[in-house]
Structure formats: C-alpha cells, structure tokens
Design a protein around this motif. Structure first.
Motif, short mmCIF file in Angstrom:
data_model
loop_
_atom_site.label_atom_id
_atom_site.label_comp_id
_atom_site.label_asym_id
_atom_site.label_seq_id
_atom_site.Cartn_x
_atom_site.Cartn_y
_atom_site.Cartn_z
N TYR A 125 -2.33 29.29 28.92
CA TYR A 125 -2.17 28.63 27.62
C TYR A 125 -0.89 27.79 27.60
O TYR A 125 -0.91 26.62 27.18
CB TYR A 125 -2.13 29.66 26.49
N LEU A 126 0.22 28.37 28.02
CA LEU A 126 1.50 27.67 27.92
C LEU A 126 1.52 26.41 28.78
O LEU A 126 2.05 25.37 28.37
CB LEU A 126 2.63 28.61 28.33
N ILE A 127 0.92 26.48 29.96
CA ILE A 127 0.89 25.30 30.84
C ILE A 127 -0.01 24.23 30.23
O ILE A 127 0.35 23.04 30.21
CB ILE A 127 0.42 25.70 32.24
N TYR A 128 -1.17 24.64 29.73
CA TYR A 128 -2.08 23.65 29.13
C TYR A 128 -1.43 23.01 27.90
O TYR A 128 -1.47 21.79 27.72
CB TYR A 128 -3.39 24.32 28.74
N ALA A 129 -0.82 23.84 27.04
CA ALA A 129 -0.21 23.31 25.82
C ALA A 129 0.95 22.37 26.15
O ALA A 129 1.11 21.33 25.49
CB ALA A 129 0.28 24.48 24.96
N LYS A 130 1.73 22.70 27.16
CA LYS A 130 2.85 21.85 27.55
C LYS A 130 2.38 20.46 27.94
O LYS A 130 3.02 19.44 27.61
CB LYS A 130 3.59 22.50 28.73
N ASN A 131 1.25 20.40 28.63
CA ASN A 131 0.75 19.12 29.15
C ASN A 131 -0.16 18.37 28.19
O ASN A 131 -0.37 17.16 28.39
CB ASN A 131 0.01 19.37 30.47
N ASN A 132 -0.68 19.04 27.19
CA ASN A 132 -1.72 18.41 26.36
C ASN A 132 -1.46 18.42 24.86
O ASN A 132 -2.14 17.68 24.14
CB ASN A 132 -3.07 19.10 26.62
N ILE A 133 -0.53 19.23 24.38
CA ILE A 133 -0.27 19.29 22.94
C ILE A 133 1.19 18.95 22.70
O ILE A 133 2.06 19.83 22.67
CB ILE A 133 -0.61 20.69 22.37
N LYS A 134 1.45 17.67 22.55
CA LYS A 134 2.82 17.20 22.47
C LYS A 134 3.47 17.48 21.12
O LYS A 134 4.70 17.43 21.01
CB LYS A 134 2.86 15.69 22.75
N ARG A 187 8.30 26.24 36.86
CA ARG A 187 8.06 24.92 37.45
C ARG A 187 7.48 23.94 36.45
O ARG A 187 7.66 22.72 36.59
CB ARG A 187 7.12 25.05 38.66
N ASN A 188 6.77 24.45 35.45
CA ASN A 188 6.16 23.58 34.44
C ASN A 188 7.07 23.35 33.23
O ASN A 188 6.63 22.77 32.24
CB ASN A 188 4.82 24.16 33.98
N GLY A 189 8.30 23.80 33.32
CA GLY A 189 9.27 23.50 32.27
C GLY A 189 9.13 24.31 31.01
O GLY A 189 9.59 23.88 29.93
N ILE A 190 8.53 25.49 31.09
CA ILE A 190 8.37 26.35 29.92
C ILE A 190 9.68 27.10 29.68
O ILE A 190 10.27 27.68 30.60
CB ILE A 190 7.24 27.37 30.12
N THR A 191 10.16 27.08 28.44
CA THR A 191 11.35 27.84 28.08
C THR A 191 11.01 29.33 28.04
O THR A 191 10.11 29.75 27.32
CB THR A 191 11.88 27.41 26.71
N ILE A 192 11.73 30.12 28.84
CA ILE A 192 11.47 31.56 28.93
C ILE A 192 12.75 32.31 28.57
O ILE A 192 13.79 32.13 29.20
CB ILE A 192 11.03 31.97 30.35
N TYR A 193 12.66 33.14 27.54
CA TYR A 193 13.75 34.03 27.18
C TYR A 193 13.45 35.41 27.77
O TYR A 193 12.40 35.99 27.51
CB TYR A 193 13.89 34.15 25.66
N ASN A 194 14.36 35.92 28.58
CA ASN A 194 14.18 37.20 29.25
C ASN A 194 15.15 38.22 28.65
O ASN A 194 16.37 38.09 28.83
CB ASN A 194 14.41 37.04 30.75
N LEU A 195 14.63 39.23 27.94
CA LEU A 195 15.50 40.21 27.31
C LEU A 195 16.06 41.23 28.31
O LEU A 195 17.00 41.95 27.99
CB LEU A 195 14.75 40.95 26.19
N ARG A 196 15.44 41.32 29.47
CA ARG A 196 15.91 42.19 30.56
C ARG A 196 16.15 43.63 30.11
O ARG A 196 17.20 44.22 30.36
CB ARG A 196 17.17 41.61 31.20
N LEU A 197 15.20 44.19 29.42
CA LEU A 197 15.32 45.59 28.99
C LEU A 197 15.34 46.50 30.20
O LEU A 197 14.65 46.26 31.19
CB LEU A 197 14.16 45.97 28.08
N LYS A 198 16.11 47.57 30.12
CA LYS A 198 16.27 48.47 31.25
C LYS A 198 15.22 49.57 31.28
O LYS A 198 14.95 50.15 32.33
CB LYS A 198 17.67 49.08 31.23
N HIS A 199 14.65 49.90 30.13
CA HIS A 199 13.57 50.89 30.11
C HIS A 199 12.57 50.50 29.03
O HIS A 199 12.85 49.69 28.14
CB HIS A 199 14.10 52.31 29.90
N LYS A 200 11.40 51.10 29.08
CA LYS A 200 10.26 50.66 28.28
C LYS A 200 10.53 50.68 26.79
O LYS A 200 10.12 49.78 26.06
CB LYS A 200 9.04 51.53 28.61
#
Length: 362
Positions: free
Chosen positions: A23-32, A54-67
C-alpha cells in the motif's frame, strides 16, 4: 489532502506487513495528494523495511525493547500530536491496545484498525471480552480482511457490527505474459509461510508428502521461525531429507513462484492468505485449506483445490492429482490468474480504503 499514519508492530515477514508495504509504495507513486507515513514498534531488519526505505517512505521506529513496553503509548502520543495526522490506521496486536490508549490524548483524529485474523488466543478467555471491548471501542472503523474475519469478530464482540467493514487485501501485481503450459520447473511443490507457529501447516505438508515421496522430485518451504528446526527434524524423520528443502526468508518470492509447479498452503486457520493471491497472480495451481477466509479467495475446482485442514491424505491426493494432470493444473492456474488481477489488485484495495478514509472526514 489527507495525512495518514500507519502503525504496525514490525516489518517482519507476514501478510499484514506485506500488505502495508504494498500500500505505502503504491500510494507514494500514485496518490500525490496524500501523505502516508509508517510507525513500527520494534526494530525490523528485513527486506520489507529496505523496500520502503528505498521508496522514500517516512518510517518512525519506536525501538521498543519488549512486547508490552508501555513507553510506546507516550511515544505515540508525542508523534501523533506533533505531526498532526488526520487518520491513524493501526494493524495487529499489541499496537491495537497501545493506540487505543493513545487516542484519549490525541484529539480530533480518526483511528481505524485492520483485523487480519479470524482467531487469536485472547478469545479463549471470557475475561478478555470486556478488555477487548474497551480497546476496540476507540476505533471508528474496523476493517476486516474477509467476511470470515468479520463474522468471527462479531461473534466475539457483537457491538462492533455497525463499525466493521470488509476490504480484501491487495497485491502489487507485476503484469506480464503468464504461460500456463508445461515448462521446466525447478520445484514441484512450494510452501510459503511463517514458521513461528504451526498455524500455516508446514508440518501437515510434510506428513502429506511422505505418502507421495515417489511422485515428486523437489519441494521447498520458504519462511522462518522458531519451529524451523523442529520441522527439519520431522522432515528427516519422514525420510524426506533429499526431497524437501528449507530456503528460509526470501525476497525473491516472485521468482520462486515462477519456478514452481504447484503452490500449497495447508493452514489450520487463516484470516485471508495474501500469499495465496500472490501465487494466483503468477498463474499457479493452488491447494489450500478450506478454512477461514480462504474459501472467499479460492473457488474450489475452478481457481484451486480446497482440502480439509489437517487431512494429510486428502492433501497428498490433491498434490498428486495436479502433478499428474497438467491440463487441469493449467486450467486452475489460468482461472486463478484472471481472478487475482480482477478482485485482488492493489488498485482495488487502495480505492476501497481511500473511500473509507474520505468518509471519516465528512
């Protein structure tokens, strides 16, 4: 314009993770007109992460240490408020719980949740009925990936009926010429699925293959998880060491599908089965369990063969039938391909999802 934050536990390999990547890759390329960002709770060093990066999607990583790190809630509140999202679209547990709590502190934002499975262990305990109700109630819409998933959710929490809708998953299908005639395949049988639990039924496949070990040359199992070594031991015990190969996680699933005669997924339960649609898009004859949302994808005898879950003899007979009957296998593969591109394309998924998003803004 809409600004949407998608939240999922990780980008480890799985159907929900593949869907959100598509979804994110398609939306990035087709839904401006839209902004689609992603937030993951845990580190994910996988090819899905690399594809999004590689497709330029902004990713926020919370890096939680446990579930169950409740620090996730405060991090989510800060991120959602600072970036001023219109919609927060959540996938899987425990993101389901974390985001529900965060919603109390992030005002004027629409929260939706996608229910990917027709079963989870919480539903075994009546105490979780009230707990789940408390968390689900904060989501304006619940997207179910199949009618079966919706029906099972409503059995558990009837009050969610009015807020639940069905949107089938979609795949990034690379259209090209598909040949349904016999060619030199590298693999006779292909299984793709997580080996983190016994849900996908890799052990059932191995038990079935022992009945027809003289009828095929090579079967491959793609996937990884904590049960992998147990499955390798089972393979060896069944005398299939030279017949069945474990390939682990693979990024080149499309190539492996093209090299395979028959695709098999003998799941014990399944909310949807995105990998089945991927196999359909490659024109593969498919054998899968008659369980969960799979019968909504596979039309028995027309786009694939459905077998009863856990029935190794029925599965073995179905595999042997397709390996021996090339004409029938080609018939199923061609029908499956046509059905996949008509019903389960990423374009159709995005169209239905954006329609839902827009309805929340009114």
């Amino acid at each position: 314009m809409m600004k949407i934050l998608h939240i999922i536990n990780s980008l480890n390999i799985g159907g929900a993770e593949t869907l959100i990547t598509n979804y994110l890759i398609y939306a990035k390329n087709n839904i401006k007109t839209d902004i689609n960002d992603l937030c993951i709770l845990y580190d994910s060093d996988t090819f899905l992460y690399d594809r999004l990066f590689r497709n330029g999607i902004t990713i926020y990583n919370l890096r939680l240490k446990h579930k169950y790190d409740i620090g996730a809630i405060f991090k989510l509140i800060r991120l959602i408020n600072e970036e001023k999202y219109d919609i927060v679209h959540v996938h899987l547990f425990p993101a389901l719980y974390f985001c529900s709590i965060a919603s109390y502190f992030t005002k004027k934002i629409n929260y939706i949740f996608t229910e990917h499975s027709n079963y989870n262990s919480r539903r075994k305990y009546i105490i979780f009925k009230s707990i789940d109700y408390f968390f689900y109630r904060k989501y304006r819409k619940i997207i179910c990936v199949s009618d079966n998933v919706k029906n099972e959710l409503i059995k558990w929490l009837p009050s969610l009926n009015e807020r639940s809708v069905v949107i089938y998953n979609g795949i990034l299908e690379k259209r090209g010429e598909i040949s349904f005639i016999e060619k030199n395949f590298e693999y006779d049988i292909l299984f793709v699925g997580s080996l983190r639990s016994n849900v996908k039924g890799a052990d059932i496949l191995l038990m079935a293959l022992r009945h027809i070990m003289n009828k095929f040359d090579k079967a491959v199992i793609v996937g990884d998880g904590k049960l992998k070594n147990d499955l390798i031991n089972l393979r060896n015990k069944l005398g299939l060491k030279n017949k069945v190969e474990f390939l682990g996680f693979r990024e080149d699933i499309e190539t492996i599908l093209e090299k395979s005669k028959v695709f098999v997924l003998p799941s014990r339960w399944e909310g949807f089965g995105l990998v089945i649609v991927e196999a359909m898009s490659k024109g593969k004859p498919i054998i899968a369990s008659n369980v969960g949302g799979i019968p909504e994808i596979i039309k028995n005898g027309k786009t694939g063969i459905l077998v009863e879950p856990g029935n190794e003899l029925e599965l073995a007979n179905a595999i042997e039938k397709l390996l021996n009957n090339k004409k029938y296998a080609a018939y199923l593969g061609e029908n499956a391909y046509n059905d996949a591109i008509n019903r389960f394309s990423i374009e159709t998924y995005v169209k239905n999802l954006r329609k839902l998003y827009m309805s929340l803004k009114i």
